[in-house]
Design an enzyme around this catalytic site. Structure first.
Site, PDB file in Angstrom:
ATOM      1  CB  SER A  48      -0.882   0.013   1.261  1.00 59.85           C
ATOM      2  OG  SER A  48      -1.494   1.279   1.454  1.00 59.85           O
ATOM      3  CE1 TYR A  58      -2.861  -1.601   5.845  1.00 58.52           C
ATOM      4  CE2 TYR A  58      -2.364   0.624   5.088  1.00 58.52           C
ATOM      5  CZ  TYR A  58      -2.836  -0.650   4.835  1.00 58.52           C
ATOM      6  OH  TYR A  58      -3.289  -0.973   3.579  1.00 58.52           O
TER       7      TYR A  58
END
Length: 312
Positions: free
Chosen positions: A155, A181
């Site tokens: 990501s 994350y």
């Protein structure tokens, strides 16, 4: 640096478009997290092209529904990446060669510090360690396929944090949901670098990717208004969210396109290799951080990961 790899595809391309004309008959693929979001569309594209696809999912009932909707040769198997014993069971049950492993499943921005059964921060444990253990466990099956590919779904969130090797599990620093994350998504890129360096001689290459901004169940841990706010920020920056079909395009390209035969250890976005950036910008900026491609970081992460998954 090597010249960036480009393809005829881009932001608007769909998974079906990037695999059009590619015959995947006789190839076997595993897609983790394929009961929702871009995992479904990646699995659908591969199955529609003739591949035998296994949906590796936590919720097997949901997986069975997806398999029925996709049609073709699609199986469902139980896999909880946060539980290394579940990973062991999946690996033990696998038989025969594996041509494509799409490490797609993930969790995002868990709001409170949560530990996995093996005692590691849940996003790192699920997004990286579980997939790492899965790939290592399936190495022989991938090698037996000849020309196997691993797709590591990362990501743009990796730009929020390198892997903080001295405090993976937030034992000393304040927990930050997006920082955690980001760390896990950086690990996904470093895995692709490390796997390619180790396994290219076995005919296995791995690449990482940013699917794009997409509203999917990945955001389930975030406030209800998060998606709308993010979409506004993306549009203010001159870009937009993708559909799930568009979001699955880069994964599908890396899994199946002959344009990328033999290519490994790289990071893609919008179906093309991403440029290296020196500083994180705003939403939709794109690019890959130098620390995510650094071979020394990849080596260190590989050794640490072997240690962390070795005794569970």
């Amino acid at each position: 640096m090597d010249e960036l790899i480009t393809t005829p595809f881009g932001f608007d391309s769909t998974a079906a478009e990037v695999i059009a004309g590619v015959d995947m008959s006789g190839r076997r693929a595993v897609v983790t997290g394929a009961s929702s979001g871009i995992g479904i569309e990646t699995a659908r594209a591969l199955a529609d092209a003739g591949a035998e696809v296994t949906l590796a999912v936590r919720d097997t009932a949901a997986g069975e529904g997806v398999a029925a909707d996709i049609g073709g040769t699609v199986d469902v198997a139980s896999l909880d990446l946060s539980d290394l014993y579940s990973v062991d069971a999946f690996v033990a049950a696998w038989d025969g060669p594996l041509h494509i492993l799409v490490n797609n499943a993930g969790v995002m921005a868990i709001q409170e510090l949560t530990m996995s059964a093996s005692g590691h921060e849940m996003q790192f444990a699920t997004n990286h360690l579980g997939h790492f253990a899965l790939a290592v466990g399936l190495h022989d099956a991938l090698a037996a396929a000849g020309g196997a590919r691993i797709v590591s779904v990362s990501s743009g969130g990796h730009l929020r944090s390198p892997v903080v090797f001295d405090d993976i599990d937030f034992a000393f620093r304040d927990y930050d949901p997006f920082g955690a994350y980001g760390q896990s998504k950086t690990a996904n890129v470093l895995f692709a670098v490390g796997a390619t360096r180790r396994w290219a001689a076995d005919g296995i290459v791995a690449n990482a990717l940013m699917p794009g901004g997409i509203a999917t169940p990945l955001q389930r841990h975030l406030p209800a208004e998060y998606a709308a706010q993010a979409l506004t920020a993306f549009r203010a920056a001159g870009t937009d969210f993708k559909t799930v079909e568009q979001g699955a395009a880069t994964s599908t390209l890396l899994a199946a396109s002959p344009l990328l035969d033999g290519v490994g250890g790289r990071y893609f976005e919008n179906c093309n290799q991403a440029r290296v950036v020196e500083r994180r910008g705003g939403p939709g900026q794109g690019g890959v951080a130098p620390y995510a491609l650094d071979p020394a970081n990849a080596e260190r992460l590989w050794d640490l990961s072997l240690e962390l998954v070795g005794d569970h």
